[in-house]
Design a protein around this motif. Sequence first.
Motif, PDB file in Angstrom:
ATOM      1  N   PRO A  65       0.826  -1.218   0.000  1.00 53.76           N
ATOM      2  CA  PRO A  65       0.000   0.000   0.000  1.00 53.76           C
ATOM      3  C   PRO A  65       0.862   1.271   0.000  1.00 53.76           C
ATOM      4  N   GLN A  66       1.999   1.227   0.687  1.00 53.44           N
ATOM      5  CA  GLN A  66       2.886   2.402   0.717  1.00 53.44           C
ATOM      6  C   GLN A  66       3.455   2.686  -0.670  1.00 53.44           C
ATOM      7  N   GLU A  67       3.800   1.616  -1.370  1.00 51.06           N
ATOM      8  CA  GLU A  67       4.339   1.782  -2.731  1.00 51.06           C
ATOM      9  C   GLU A  67       3.273   2.308  -3.684  1.00 51.06           C
ATOM     10  N   LEU A  68       2.060   1.863  -3.469  1.00 53.63           N
ATOM     11  CA  LEU A  68       0.938   2.351  -4.289  1.00 53.63           C
ATOM     12  C   LEU A  68       0.695   3.836  -4.019  1.00 53.63           C
ATOM     13  N   GLU A  69       0.774   4.194  -2.753  1.00 50.15           N
ATOM     14  CA  GLU A  69       0.512   5.578  -2.331  1.00 50.15           C
ATOM     15  C   GLU A  69       1.475   6.568  -2.994  1.00 50.15           C
ATOM     16  N   ALA A  70       2.689   6.097  -3.312  1.00 44.92           N
ATOM     17  CA  ALA A  70       3.712   6.975  -3.866  1.00 44.92           C
ATOM     18  C   ALA A  70       3.315   7.554  -5.230  1.00 44.92           C
ATOM     19  N   TYR A  71       2.463   6.848  -5.959  1.00 48.83           N
ATOM     20  CA  TYR A  71       2.090   7.363  -7.282  1.00 48.83           C
ATOM     21  C   TYR A  71       0.596   7.464  -7.498  1.00 48.83           C
ATOM     22  N   LEU A  72      -0.191   7.006  -6.508  1.00 43.52           N
ATOM     23  CA  LEU A  72      -1.632   6.858  -6.727  1.00 43.52           C
ATOM     24  C   LEU A  72      -2.294   8.157  -7.184  1.00 43.52           C
ATOM     25  N   GLN A  73      -1.974   9.279  -6.517  1.00 48.15           N
ATOM     26  CA  GLN A  73      -2.692  10.511  -6.867  1.00 48.15           C
ATOM     27  C   GLN A  73      -2.427  10.937  -8.312  1.00 48.15           C
ATOM     28  N   PHE A  74      -1.230  10.600  -8.824  1.00 49.80           N
ATOM     29  CA  PHE A  74      -0.923  10.975 -10.212  1.00 49.80           C
ATOM     30  C   PHE A  74      -1.684  10.084 -11.200  1.00 49.80           C
ATOM     31  N   MET A 123       0.793  17.683 -17.577  1.00 50.69           N
ATOM     32  CA  MET A 123       0.134  16.367 -17.663  1.00 50.69           C
ATOM     33  C   MET A 123       1.113  15.269 -18.091  1.00 50.69           C
ATOM     34  N   PRO A 124       1.839  15.427 -19.218  1.00 45.86           N
ATOM     35  CA  PRO A 124       2.773  14.357 -19.608  1.00 45.86           C
ATOM     36  C   PRO A 124       3.885  14.136 -18.579  1.00 45.86           C
ATOM     37  N   LEU A 125       4.366  15.213 -17.968  1.00 40.43           N
ATOM     38  CA  LEU A 125       5.464  15.057 -17.002  1.00 40.43           C
ATOM     39  C   LEU A 125       4.991  14.360 -15.733  1.00 40.43           C
ATOM     40  N   SER A 126       3.765  14.685 -15.290  1.00 41.01           N
ATOM     41  CA  SER A 126       3.284  13.983 -14.087  1.00 41.01           C
ATOM     42  C   SER A 126       2.963  12.523 -14.417  1.00 41.01           C
ATOM     43  N   ALA A 127       2.592  12.255 -15.673  1.00 38.57           N
ATOM     44  CA  ALA A 127       2.380  10.850 -16.079  1.00 38.57           C
ATOM     45  C   ALA A 127       3.716  10.099 -16.052  1.00 38.57           C
ATOM     46  N   ALA A 128       4.783  10.787 -16.484  1.00 41.68           N
ATOM     47  CA  ALA A 128       6.113  10.162 -16.439  1.00 41.68           C
ATOM     48  C   ALA A 128       6.502   9.839 -14.997  1.00 41.68           C
ATOM     49  N   GLN A 129       6.220  10.797 -14.099  1.00 44.34           N
ATOM     50  CA  GLN A 129       6.542  10.575 -12.684  1.00 44.34           C
ATOM     51  C   GLN A 129       5.689   9.436 -12.106  1.00 44.34           C
ATOM     52  N   ARG A 130       4.439   9.374 -12.561  1.00 45.46           N
ATOM     53  CA  ARG A 130       3.548   8.307 -12.074  1.00 45.46           C
ATOM     54  C   ARG A 130       4.154   6.924 -12.382  1.00 45.46           C
ATOM     55  N   TYR A 131       4.697   6.748 -13.582  1.00 46.99           N
ATOM     56  CA  TYR A 131       5.280   5.442 -13.933  1.00 46.99           C
ATOM     57  C   TYR A 131       6.673   5.270 -13.352  1.00 46.99           C
ATOM     58  N   ASN A 132       7.406   6.376 -13.209  1.00 46.26           N
ATOM     59  CA  ASN A 132       8.733   6.276 -12.581  1.00 46.26           C
ATOM     60  C   ASN A 132       8.630   5.762 -11.147  1.00 46.26           C
ATOM     61  N   ARG A 133       7.565   6.172 -10.445  1.00 45.46           N
ATOM     62  CA  ARG A 133       7.410   5.775  -9.046  1.00 45.46           C
ATOM     63  C   ARG A 133       6.740   4.416  -8.884  1.00 45.46           C
ATOM     64  N   ASP A 134       6.267   3.854  -9.967  1.00 49.40           N
ATOM     65  CA  ASP A 134       5.593   2.555  -9.905  1.00 49.40           C
ATOM     66  C   ASP A 134       6.654   1.465  -9.741  1.00 49.40           C
ATOM     67  N   THR A 135       6.532   0.670  -8.670  1.00 51.01           N
ATOM     68  CA  THR A 135       7.567  -0.328  -8.386  1.00 51.01           C
ATOM     69  C   THR A 135       7.581  -1.473  -9.403  1.00 51.01           C
ATOM     70  N   ARG A 136       6.543  -1.558 -10.230  1.00 50.83           N
ATOM     71  CA  ARG A 136       6.527  -2.608 -11.263  1.00 50.83           C
ATOM     72  C   ARG A 136       7.332  -2.186 -12.485  1.00 50.83           C
ATOM     73  N   GLY A 155      -7.905  16.907  -8.359  1.00 55.38           N
ATOM     74  CA  GLY A 155      -7.083  17.025  -7.158  1.00 55.38           C
ATOM     75  C   GLY A 155      -5.677  16.467  -7.311  1.00 55.38           C
ATOM     76  N   VAL A 156      -5.253  16.263  -8.544  1.00 58.83           N
ATOM     77  CA  VAL A 156      -3.873  15.803  -8.781  1.00 58.83           C
ATOM     78  C   VAL A 156      -2.949  17.005  -8.582  1.00 58.83           C
ATOM     79  N   ASP A 157      -1.718  16.738  -8.193  1.00 59.98           N
ATOM     80  CA  ASP A 157      -0.749  17.814  -7.949  1.00 59.98           C
ATOM     81  C   ASP A 157       0.413  17.680  -8.949  1.00 59.98           C
ATOM     82  N   PRO A 158       0.201  18.100 -10.205  1.00 56.76           N
ATOM     83  CA  PRO A 158       1.267  17.917 -11.203  1.00 56.76           C
ATOM     84  C   PRO A 158       2.539  18.702 -10.861  1.00 56.76           C
TER      85      PRO A 158
END
Lengths: 277, 126
Positions: free
Chosen positions: A145-154, A180-193, A226-229
């Motif tokens: 859940p902690q790992e999910l939380e790291a990118y969930l809002q994005f 938008m594209p940069l926060s999407a990049a961060q969303r996948y960068n933080r995804d542990t998969r 409520g996303v914080d890009p």
Amino acid sequence: MSEASKAVRQINFHVARFNPEVDRAPYVKTYQIPVREGMTVLDGLHYIKDNLDPSLAWRYSCRMGICGSCGMLLNGRPTLACNTQILHIATQDLTVGPLPNFDIIRDLVPDLASMFEKHRSLKPYVIRADEAQIDDPGGEFYQSPQELEAYLQFAYCIKCGCCMAACPTLATDVRYLGPMPLSAAQRYNRDTRDDGRRDRNLLSGSAHGAFRCHYAGECSRVCPKGVDPAKAIQHLKRQLVLDYLHLARRKKPCLKLSGPGQGKPLPNIPAAPAKTA
Amino acid sequence: MRETKYWTWHMAAGVVILLLLGLHMLTMHVGGITHLFAPQGGEATSKANSLFRDSSLFFTVTYILLLAVALYHGLYGLRTILFELTLKPATEKALTFVLLIAGLGLFGLGAWAAVAVHAVAGAAAG
């Protein structure tokens, strides 16, 4: 329905109109709409189309703030027409325009193609060396859940383009990748998969990438989900610098669990009841 | 990743500027009271105190360092502003080259002046 919700107030809709086949420049046309409590701007536009001017064009789909189609500029603020009530933002006049920082296809319809091209260029999907594992239905990748939380809002981003419309950097630099594209990049960068950060760094750390963000924060202020890009971009900058200085920890992407009992169960979750069939 | 390199050094230059400007403030505005780096007494900007600092290797090095980081920080900032005007890629490349040449030229001129003043002040003090 209460008596108050039946009350009608006349609101002037000052709507930007533009047909590139006929008009040389956008102009504003005013429509008077009878508004009752609870009516959204999208309802108001439907009223115009049904009763006053069938030629008005805008884009919409879900009517419930999920699809991200009806982003437009309402009283100078980029937001969704479907989840904005008219009486919450107007007492007499309401200006309605297309999202800025995009070309206009017609009236209130922005051309979002440039945004989606930038989004696609940043590889917004899970990248792994063992690609076959992604398609293998024999198990699932474990993520705490902690790992999910790291990118969930994005991951809540609906690609409506409101953040792109509010970005002051994009207003002058059309090649800037944008929030938008940069926060999407961060969303996948933080995804542990995922193991594709270094691929994305090539573009997100380019001359028109994350470093062009001045942290005005308008993208985060206007986001209807409520996303914080702006936060995502600052995290992206930090990660880029750490990667450049070789100070970032190299982590392998999480592994796939191929059977029951391999994951770490959450505490205080009771055991599943016995099978009844 | 080249932009990441430029930006990282831009940030680092900003921190160094902060430290060196702190030293400058200390010397110019507190030095007159504490006589730190102003051993001749009186104003920190007096000729005697200026000659003392100019003859010091430490100050000559900090002058040159401040010049280098301020030029880099400022010119990178200018490049950023100009890049945001949606220039053509070829123009961006040419601009980077022009700013690099301008920066190196200004740095050479400033460093030469600092070293020359150091030599003159050293001879006057000696």
